[in-house]
Design an enzyme around this catalytic site. Sequence first.
Site, short mmCIF file in Angstrom:
data_model
loop_
_atom_site.label_atom_id
_atom_site.label_comp_id
_atom_site.label_asym_id
_atom_site.label_seq_id
_atom_site.Cartn_x
_atom_site.Cartn_y
_atom_site.Cartn_z
N ALA A 306 33.12 59.05 50.31
CA ALA A 306 32.30 58.87 51.20
C ALA A 306 32.29 57.31 51.68
O ALA A 306 32.71 56.52 51.09
CB ALA A 306 30.82 59.18 50.61
N THR A 357 30.80 50.11 46.23
CA THR A 357 30.05 49.41 47.07
C THR A 357 29.16 48.22 46.38
O THR A 357 29.50 47.96 45.20
CB THR A 357 29.06 50.22 47.59
OG1 THR A 357 27.84 50.42 46.40
CG2 THR A 357 29.38 51.54 48.23
N LYS A 381 27.89 45.04 40.75
CA LYS A 381 27.46 44.00 39.48
C LYS A 381 25.84 44.46 39.31
O LYS A 381 25.32 44.16 38.40
CB LYS A 381 27.73 42.64 40.01
CG LYS A 381 29.12 42.40 40.01
CD LYS A 381 29.12 40.90 40.43
CE LYS A 381 30.69 40.35 40.75
NZ LYS A 381 30.94 40.84 42.12
N VAL A 411 33.43 41.40 36.33
CA VAL A 411 33.80 39.97 36.08
C VAL A 411 35.01 39.66 36.24
O VAL A 411 35.81 40.39 35.47
CB VAL A 411 33.08 39.43 34.65
CG1 VAL A 411 33.42 37.97 34.30
CG2 VAL A 411 31.50 39.51 34.43
N ALA A 413 37.25 40.37 38.44
CA ALA A 413 38.14 41.53 38.96
C ALA A 413 39.21 42.14 38.23
O ALA A 413 38.51 43.09 37.35
CB ALA A 413 38.89 40.87 40.41
N GLY A 466 39.58 35.22 53.81
CA GLY A 466 39.03 36.23 52.95
C GLY A 466 38.43 35.93 51.80
O GLY A 466 38.43 37.10 50.86
N GLU A 469 32.67 35.99 50.96
CA GLU A 469 31.79 37.03 51.64
C GLU A 469 31.54 36.68 53.07
O GLU A 469 31.98 35.50 53.52
CB GLU A 469 30.48 37.14 51.15
CG GLU A 469 30.53 37.60 49.70
CD GLU A 469 30.92 39.20 49.31
OE1 GLU A 469 30.93 39.85 50.34
OE2 GLU A 469 31.48 39.23 48.34
N ASP A 480 26.36 35.26 42.59
CA ASP A 480 27.39 36.11 42.19
C ASP A 480 27.66 35.55 40.63
O ASP A 480 27.87 36.20 39.88
CB ASP A 480 28.54 36.17 43.10
CG ASP A 480 29.60 36.92 42.70
OD1 ASP A 480 29.34 37.99 42.51
OD2 ASP A 480 30.66 36.48 42.55
N LYS A 484 27.34 37.38 36.77
CA LYS A 484 28.60 37.65 35.91
C LYS A 484 28.51 37.00 34.79
O LYS A 484 28.82 37.65 33.52
CB LYS A 484 29.87 37.05 36.67
CG LYS A 484 30.23 37.48 37.92
CD LYS A 484 31.51 36.67 38.53
CE LYS A 484 32.16 37.36 39.83
NZ LYS A 484 33.16 37.01 40.45
#
Length: 622
Positions: A306, A357, A381, A411, A413, A466, A469, A480, A484
């Site tokens: 989706a 997401t 998160k 946390v 990645a 990149g 955000e 962010d 974490k």
Amino acid sequence: TWGVGASDYTAALLGAALDAEAIEIWTYVYGVLTADPRRVRNAFTLPSLSYAEAMELSHFGAKVIYPPTIQPAMARNIPLYIRNTFNPDFAGTCIAQHNNGHEHAVTGISSINAIALITLQGSGLVGVPGTAARLFGALARAGINIILITQGSSEQSITFAVRPEQALAAGEVAETEFRTERAQGLVEAVRIEEELAAVAIVGEQMRYRPGIAGRLFEALGKNGINVVAIAQGSSELNISVVVRQQDETKALNAVHEAFFLSDVKIVHLFMVGVGLIGSTLIRQIRRQSNYLREKQSLEVRIVGLANSRKMLFNAEGIALDRWREALDELGSPMEIGAYIRRMNELNLSNSIFLDNTANKHITEHYHQILDASISISTPNKIAASGPYTQFKALKDHAERRGVQFLYETNVGAGLPVISTLQDLIGAGDEILQIQGVLSGSLSYLFNNLQDGQTFSRVVQNAAELGLTEPDPREDLSGDDVLRKLVILARETGLPLEAADVAVEPLLPPALFGAPDVDAFYRLLKAEDEACKQRVEAAGRKHTRLRFIAALDRKARKDHIGLREIKAESPLFALKGSDNMIVITPDSYLDRPMVVRGPSVGENVTDAGEFAEGLQIGNYLSS
């Protein structure tokens, strides 16, 4: 003879009368399979069966054998072969006195897909001789066939299964037979439970193998299949369980895999979010599919996809070479409630929900997903860093349902930060301190300021690469990093809330209130000089600037902010956009444990989520 199985039965009668060397039944299937191939895709042909095993499997729904066919052959000890008319060279299945054709404890799995359970219970049954004889004698006189029987050692209840069409009559017979006890309050009203199915594992070798029942119930439990009743004879040839009718197919597949009757174990993935992380994960699954099948006997099927607009399902697996086209062309409108309902309706074994997401609305459905015994893996998160009571409820619910709720990628990645903490704590360590750079974008920012670039230019460079955000204020706000740190604190056992952590702003509030990103960049240039001076001041002291998150369990000084780091700190040597987490357990006081590596980009997060998905898959299918 006439009726169902007439030609098979006739052949068996003639074979027995003539004392034949063998009886062959030629049909349209490849013999007797380990399970119904219409429900268990990886079912395969059994080379041999004993008469007793064949009788049990046919009783529990193996349609290829007409039960009376076996009796004449068994009486004269004549081998009975089931062969395929359309492939006469295939050996098929031999049914004989003993089964010498395989090494598995379980020979086959079968089911009756519609039964009703009748329970007679009450204190008046305890220690009373002849109770069972009265009950089953009355049922026999009424012409009611009993499929299975189970009774507890307390003798307070007797439960038996019948076909649904006989349930009402069976209940009335039992009520009538025990009407005197009912009037005296010694026996309760008969209870009838419908919409049930019986699943049986059959095998002569089960009696010699410990742990068979344990493996059966573990397979069912891991997939959220509730067992309503259990029946096992002293011969240990058959263990039967009664489950909800809607769980029958799921139970057959889960049990089939548990006893290694399939060459490949299947994991079903339901994925929401197919942007950078999701699409990269799909590529990795496609790239690794042959390796996983050949080296780990694991098949990973994406059965649900989706994006924000559409959703697509295919229980046999969505073709990964053209999933985008399929989602666009065949997908229905996406709504998370409808997605979860469809996922639950498919009711597939070994299922994992992947949330790629950052959507809070999706996390609000996690409890419902876990309740359906579907594991969750997510880089989102919000659930793990939200109110502690909600986080704890999710963890507790996953444990109660026997599924996994994993968020390693929240946390660092792909870095093994959370699992490292869990391993240390599991080994008996107490975590005293955690300190680290938890943002790849902020790591890049302050590492590049050392090279003399302006603050505003480095922020723009990071965005163009990149590493941030789309709106870099989301990274620069420290929110962010705060999420974490809260997650890490909770892994150490602290019920930390975000409001408990002191966050020192990196920039003046006016910049975060800018109307858009372009306006933010214009205002940001005014901060270049102040930032330059701070970098130079740190250089004169032979220190480096790092945006640090720190947790001190003893002093309870939890804070986030820009700090000057000395050369003796592991954080001093941090390069590029790497993250570094310094963990100090009580057994590592002199030399803390360091976890370091890249933490930005879809490839890194994707690798971590892929590993987590395999971890869950191996747990579910073990």
